[in-house]
Scaffold this motif. Structure first.
Motif, PDB file in Angstrom:
ATOM      1  N   ASN A  36       0.842  -1.183   0.000  1.00 12.23           N
ATOM      2  CA  ASN A  36       0.000   0.000   0.000  1.00 12.23           C
ATOM      3  C   ASN A  36       0.883   1.241   0.000  1.00 12.23           C
ATOM      4  O   ASN A  36       1.737   1.391   0.869  1.00 12.23           O
ATOM      5  CB  ASN A  36      -0.910   0.030   1.234  1.00 12.23           C
ATOM      6  CG  ASN A  36      -1.795  -1.187   1.302  1.00 12.23           C
ATOM      7  OD1 ASN A  36      -1.821  -1.996   0.389  1.00 12.23           O
ATOM      8  ND2 ASN A  36      -2.529  -1.317   2.389  1.00 12.23           N
ATOM      9  N   ILE A  37       0.709   2.132  -0.962  1.00 12.37           N
ATOM     10  CA  ILE A  37       1.534   3.324  -1.031  1.00 12.37           C
ATOM     11  C   ILE A  37       0.647   4.562  -1.095  1.00 12.37           C
ATOM     12  O   ILE A  37      -0.510   4.506  -1.490  1.00 12.37           O
ATOM     13  CB  ILE A  37       2.483   3.284  -2.238  1.00 12.37           C
ATOM     14  CG1 ILE A  37       1.680   3.240  -3.552  1.00 12.37           C
ATOM     15  CG2 ILE A  37       3.444   2.122  -2.163  1.00 12.37           C
ATOM     16  CD1 ILE A  37       2.528   3.356  -4.779  1.00 12.37           C
ATOM     17  N   ILE A  64      -6.107   2.134  -7.627  1.00 15.13           N
ATOM     18  CA  ILE A  64      -6.573   3.143  -6.661  1.00 15.13           C
ATOM     19  C   ILE A  64      -7.781   2.558  -5.956  1.00 15.13           C
ATOM     20  O   ILE A  64      -8.828   2.333  -6.573  1.00 15.13           O
ATOM     21  CB  ILE A  64      -6.941   4.458  -7.368  1.00 15.13           C
ATOM     22  CG1 ILE A  64      -5.736   5.017  -8.131  1.00 15.13           C
ATOM     23  CG2 ILE A  64      -7.444   5.480  -6.353  1.00 15.13           C
ATOM     24  CD1 ILE A  64      -6.061   6.244  -8.969  1.00 15.13           C
ATOM     25  N   ILE A  65      -7.629   2.295  -4.668  1.00 19.81           N
ATOM     26  CA  ILE A  65      -8.686   1.636  -3.891  1.00 19.81           C
ATOM     27  C   ILE A  65      -9.222   2.598  -2.836  1.00 19.81           C
ATOM     28  O   ILE A  65      -8.462   3.214  -2.090  1.00 19.81           O
ATOM     29  CB  ILE A  65      -8.149   0.355  -3.217  1.00 19.81           C
ATOM     30  CG1 ILE A  65      -7.647  -0.629  -4.278  1.00 19.81           C
ATOM     31  CG2 ILE A  65      -9.238  -0.274  -2.355  1.00 19.81           C
ATOM     32  CD1 ILE A  65      -8.713  -1.131  -5.231  1.00 19.81           C
ATOM     33  N   GLU A  66     -10.546   2.691  -2.765  1.00 23.93           N
ATOM     34  CA  GLU A  66     -11.187   3.551  -1.774  1.00 23.93           C
ATOM     35  C   GLU A  66     -11.589   2.711  -0.568  1.00 23.93           C
ATOM     36  O   GLU A  66     -12.319   1.731  -0.685  1.00 23.93           O
ATOM     37  CB  GLU A  66     -12.419   4.221  -2.374  1.00 23.93           C
ATOM     38  CG  GLU A  66     -13.104   5.187  -1.430  1.00 23.93           C
ATOM     39  CD  GLU A  66     -14.315   5.872  -2.056  1.00 23.93           C
ATOM     40  OE1 GLU A  66     -15.259   6.189  -1.312  1.00 23.93           O
ATOM     41  OE2 GLU A  66     -14.303   6.065  -3.290  1.00 23.93           O
ATOM     42  N   LYS A  67     -11.094   3.096   0.601  1.00 22.07           N
ATOM     43  CA  LYS A  67     -11.419   2.409   1.846  1.00 22.07           C
ATOM     44  C   LYS A  67     -12.698   2.977   2.448  1.00 22.07           C
ATOM     45  O   LYS A  67     -13.214   4.012   2.006  1.00 22.07           O
ATOM     46  CB  LYS A  67     -10.251   2.551   2.834  1.00 22.07           C
ATOM     47  CG  LYS A  67      -8.973   1.849   2.395  1.00 22.07           C
ATOM     48  CD  LYS A  67      -9.124   0.344   2.448  1.00 22.07           C
ATOM     49  CE  LYS A  67      -7.816  -0.375   2.222  1.00 22.07           C
ATOM     50  NZ  LYS A  67      -7.951  -1.843   2.322  1.00 22.07           N
ATOM     51  N   ILE A  75      -2.681   0.220  -4.289  1.00 24.00           N
ATOM     52  CA  ILE A  75      -2.314  -1.152  -3.929  1.00 24.00           C
ATOM     53  C   ILE A  75      -1.821  -1.879  -5.178  1.00 24.00           C
ATOM     54  O   ILE A  75      -2.507  -1.926  -6.199  1.00 24.00           O
ATOM     55  CB  ILE A  75      -3.504  -1.926  -3.327  1.00 24.00           C
ATOM     56  CG1 ILE A  75      -4.076  -1.179  -2.115  1.00 24.00           C
ATOM     57  CG2 ILE A  75      -3.071  -3.329  -2.917  1.00 24.00           C
ATOM     58  CD1 ILE A  75      -5.235  -1.906  -1.448  1.00 24.00           C
ATOM     59  N   TYR A  76      -0.623  -2.448  -5.069  1.00 23.73           N
ATOM     60  CA  TYR A  76      -0.086  -3.264  -6.154  1.00 23.73           C
ATOM     61  C   TYR A  76      -0.673  -4.671  -6.095  1.00 23.73           C
ATOM     62  O   TYR A  76      -1.004  -5.173  -5.014  1.00 23.73           O
ATOM     63  CB  TYR A  76       1.439  -3.383  -6.032  1.00 23.73           C
ATOM     64  CG  TYR A  76       2.198  -2.117  -6.306  1.00 23.73           C
ATOM     65  CD1 TYR A  76       2.379  -1.660  -7.606  1.00 23.73           C
ATOM     66  CD2 TYR A  76       2.759  -1.391  -5.261  1.00 23.73           C
ATOM     67  CE1 TYR A  76       3.095  -0.499  -7.858  1.00 23.73           C
ATOM     68  CE2 TYR A  76       3.480  -0.230  -5.506  1.00 23.73           C
ATOM     69  CZ  TYR A  76       3.631   0.206  -6.807  1.00 23.73           C
ATOM     70  OH  TYR A  76       4.346   1.355  -7.051  1.00 23.73           O
ATOM     71  N   PRO A  77      -0.793  -5.333  -7.215  1.00 23.38           N
ATOM     72  CA  PRO A  77      -1.166  -6.752  -7.190  1.00 23.38           C
ATOM     73  C   PRO A  77      -0.023  -7.566  -6.594  1.00 23.38           C
ATOM     74  O   PRO A  77       1.104  -7.513  -7.086  1.00 23.38           O
ATOM     75  CB  PRO A  77      -1.381  -7.088  -8.673  1.00 23.38           C
ATOM     76  CG  PRO A  77      -0.567  -6.076  -9.417  1.00 23.38           C
ATOM     77  CD  PRO A  77      -0.591  -4.830  -8.583  1.00 23.38           C
ATOM     78  N   GLY A  78      -0.306  -8.278  -5.510  1.00 23.88           N
ATOM     79  CA  GLY A  78       0.731  -9.032  -4.811  1.00 23.88           C
ATOM     80  C   GLY A  78       0.417 -10.507  -4.731  1.00 23.88           C
ATOM     81  O   GLY A  78      -0.323 -11.057  -5.557  1.00 23.88           O
ATOM     82  N   ALA A  79       0.947 -11.156  -3.695  1.00 22.22           N
ATOM     83  CA  ALA A  79       0.761 -12.600  -3.538  1.00 22.22           C
ATOM     84  C   ALA A  79      -0.720 -12.959  -3.372  1.00 22.22           C
ATOM     85  O   ALA A  79      -1.180 -13.978  -3.880  1.00 22.22           O
ATOM     86  CB  ALA A  79       1.566 -13.098  -2.341  1.00 22.22           C
ATOM     87  N   ARG A  80      -1.472 -12.101  -2.664  1.00 21.15           N
ATOM     88  CA  ARG A  80      -2.905 -12.374  -2.482  1.00 21.15           C
ATOM     89  C   ARG A  80      -3.625 -12.381  -3.825  1.00 21.15           C
ATOM     90  O   ARG A  80      -4.434 -13.280  -4.104  1.00 21.15           O
ATOM     91  CB  ARG A  80      -3.530 -11.308  -1.576  1.00 21.15           C
ATOM     92  CG  ARG A  80      -5.022 -11.495  -1.343  1.00 21.15           C
ATOM     93  CD  ARG A  80      -5.630 -10.340  -0.558  1.00 21.15           C
ATOM     94  NE  ARG A  80      -5.593  -9.083  -1.301  1.00 21.15           N
ATOM     95  CZ  ARG A  80      -6.126  -7.943  -0.873  1.00 21.15           C
ATOM     96  NH1 ARG A  80      -6.735  -7.899   0.305  1.00 21.15           N
ATOM     97  NH2 ARG A  80      -6.058  -6.839  -1.596  1.00 21.15           N
ATOM     98  N   ASN A 125     -11.011 -13.554   4.040  1.00 20.59           N
ATOM     99  CA  ASN A 125     -12.441 -13.282   4.230  1.00 20.59           C
ATOM    100  C   ASN A 125     -13.022 -12.668   2.961  1.00 20.59           C
ATOM    101  O   ASN A 125     -12.297 -12.312   2.027  1.00 20.59           O
ATOM    102  CB  ASN A 125     -12.681 -12.386   5.461  1.00 20.59           C
ATOM    103  CG  ASN A 125     -12.048 -10.999   5.317  1.00 20.59           C
ATOM    104  OD1 ASN A 125     -12.175 -10.353   4.280  1.00 20.59           O
ATOM    105  ND2 ASN A 125     -11.381 -10.539   6.367  1.00 20.59           N
ATOM    106  N   LEU A 126     -14.356 -12.546   2.923  1.00 22.80           N
ATOM    107  CA  LEU A 126     -15.020 -12.106   1.698  1.00 22.80           C
ATOM    108  C   LEU A 126     -14.628 -10.691   1.296  1.00 22.80           C
ATOM    109  O   LEU A 126     -14.502 -10.385   0.107  1.00 22.80           O
ATOM    110  CB  LEU A 126     -16.538 -12.207   1.863  1.00 22.80           C
ATOM    111  CG  LEU A 126     -17.098 -13.629   2.003  1.00 22.80           C
ATOM    112  CD1 LEU A 126     -18.607 -13.594   2.216  1.00 22.80           C
ATOM    113  CD2 LEU A 126     -16.769 -14.473   0.766  1.00 22.80           C
ATOM    114  N   ASN A 127     -14.411  -9.821   2.278  1.00 24.49           N
ATOM    115  CA  ASN A 127     -13.998  -8.447   1.961  1.00 24.49           C
ATOM    116  C   ASN A 127     -12.603  -8.424   1.335  1.00 24.49           C
ATOM    117  O   ASN A 127     -12.351  -7.654   0.404  1.00 24.49           O
ATOM    118  CB  ASN A 127     -14.022  -7.579   3.221  1.00 24.49           C
ATOM    119  CG  ASN A 127     -15.431  -7.267   3.680  1.00 24.49           C
ATOM    120  OD1 ASN A 127     -16.355  -7.201   2.866  1.00 24.49           O
ATOM    121  ND2 ASN A 127     -15.612  -7.074   4.976  1.00 24.49           N
ATOM    122  N   GLU A 128     -11.714  -9.264   1.845  1.00 26.47           N
ATOM    123  CA  GLU A 128     -10.367  -9.340   1.279  1.00 26.47           C
ATOM    124  C   GLU A 128     -10.403  -9.881  -0.150  1.00 26.47           C
ATOM    125  O   GLU A 128      -9.671  -9.409  -1.027  1.00 26.47           O
ATOM    126  CB  GLU A 128      -9.479 -10.237   2.147  1.00 26.47           C
ATOM    127  CG  GLU A 128      -9.109  -9.649   3.486  1.00 26.47           C
ATOM    128  CD  GLU A 128      -8.340 -10.627   4.356  1.00 26.47           C
ATOM    129  OE1 GLU A 128      -7.339 -10.219   4.973  1.00 26.47           O
ATOM    130  OE2 GLU A 128      -8.756 -11.806   4.420  1.00 26.47           O
TER     131      GLU A 128
END
Length: 265
Positions: A36-37, A64-67, A75-80, A125-128
């Motif tokens: 996350n940057i 670009i992700i809105e919390k 957020i970069y695409p990572g291992a998740r 979880n579902l949100n993740e």
């Protein structure tokens, strides 16, 4: 799409999926940086890749992700995201795949995807899970050949959709994800290869998973008398891990990865 399905009559169901030509070899995930940057001045990651003797220039741009707090983060695409994408491709291989207007994708529910992730040892979880899909939708992957004759720019998932048929039922959020153009191209050209998906998902080291997929796809002469002999420097340099400044760290990383693959048989 039926040719992309796993031959279940021959192989155990849930064990197998497909590796994808070019796309699975591109160092497109971000492991070694803060995911996350907040500073956008240096947000684009530039990497190099070498696939079947051809060199590529890779650019990765974060989503670009809105919390919930109405703050926006990158957020970069990572291992998740890698794990979620592999699970979605497996669902596509085992009957959920569709081609709509010439574009390959997969239809599923979040609950179905969550169950598949839990089955392979990844309890998001579902949100993740939903955020991971949104990260793949918002992140951009660009790749260009050295001679600049080929250039493709697209998000990891060019199109996503969510809908509820019955708002009174839980976990019935119906979803559709369209795969990256490189995945679509590989399906249409039959340039995919069967690999042991369950074994790969049980490897919790991102670098070991990357090596396993590359071996599964490109080591077509696999035989005790015909070993797979990658160059340590070249392999690391063109991987998402990249080369460390200290050679001892690179050697340790490769040794640990090989030992883990041996342990996982």
């Amino acid at each position: 799409m039926s040719l992309f399905k796993s031959p279940i009559s021959i192989f155990q169901k849930d064990e197998y999926s497909h590796t994808i030509e070019i796309y699975d070899s591109i160092p497109k995930y971000v492991w070694n940086q803060k995911k996350n940057i907040h500073n956008t001045s240096n947000a684009i990651i530039i990497r190099k890749a070498k696939i079947r003797g051809k060199k590529f220039l890779i650019k990765i741009k974060p989503a670009i992700i809105e919390k919930k707090s109405f703050k926006t983060i990158l957020i970069y695409p990572g291992a998740r995201e890698e794990i979620v994408e592999d699970a979605l491709r497996k669902i596509a291989v085992h009957g959920g795949g569709e081609i709509i207007h010439g574009k390959a994708g997969v239809t599923f529910t979040l609950y179905e995807l969550q169950r598949e992730l839990i089955r392979t040892g990844h309890g998001y979880n579902l949100n993740e899970i939903k955020e991971s899909i949104e990260v793949c939708r918002g992140s951009t992957l660009e790749y260009m050949t050295k001679d600049k004759k080929i250039f493709i720019s697209s998000s990891f998932f060019p199109l996503i959709g969510f809908t509820k048929k019955n708002i009174n039922k839980k976990n019935n959020l119906k979803c559709f994800v369209q795969f990256n153009p490189l995945v679509n191209q590989s399906i249409l050209n039959y340039s995919f290869k069967l690999y042991n998906y369950t074994a790969c998902m049980n490897i919790h080291s991102p670098f070991a998973r990357y090596m396993y997929k590359r071996m599964s796809h490109y080591w077509i002469q696999a035989h005790p008398q015909s070993p797979y002999t990658p160059s340590l420097i070249s392999f690391l340099n063109y991987s998402p891990r990249d080369l460390s400044n200290r050679m001892s760290e690179n050697i340790r990383a490769m040794k640990n990865t090989l030992q883990l693959l041996i342990k996982k048989k």
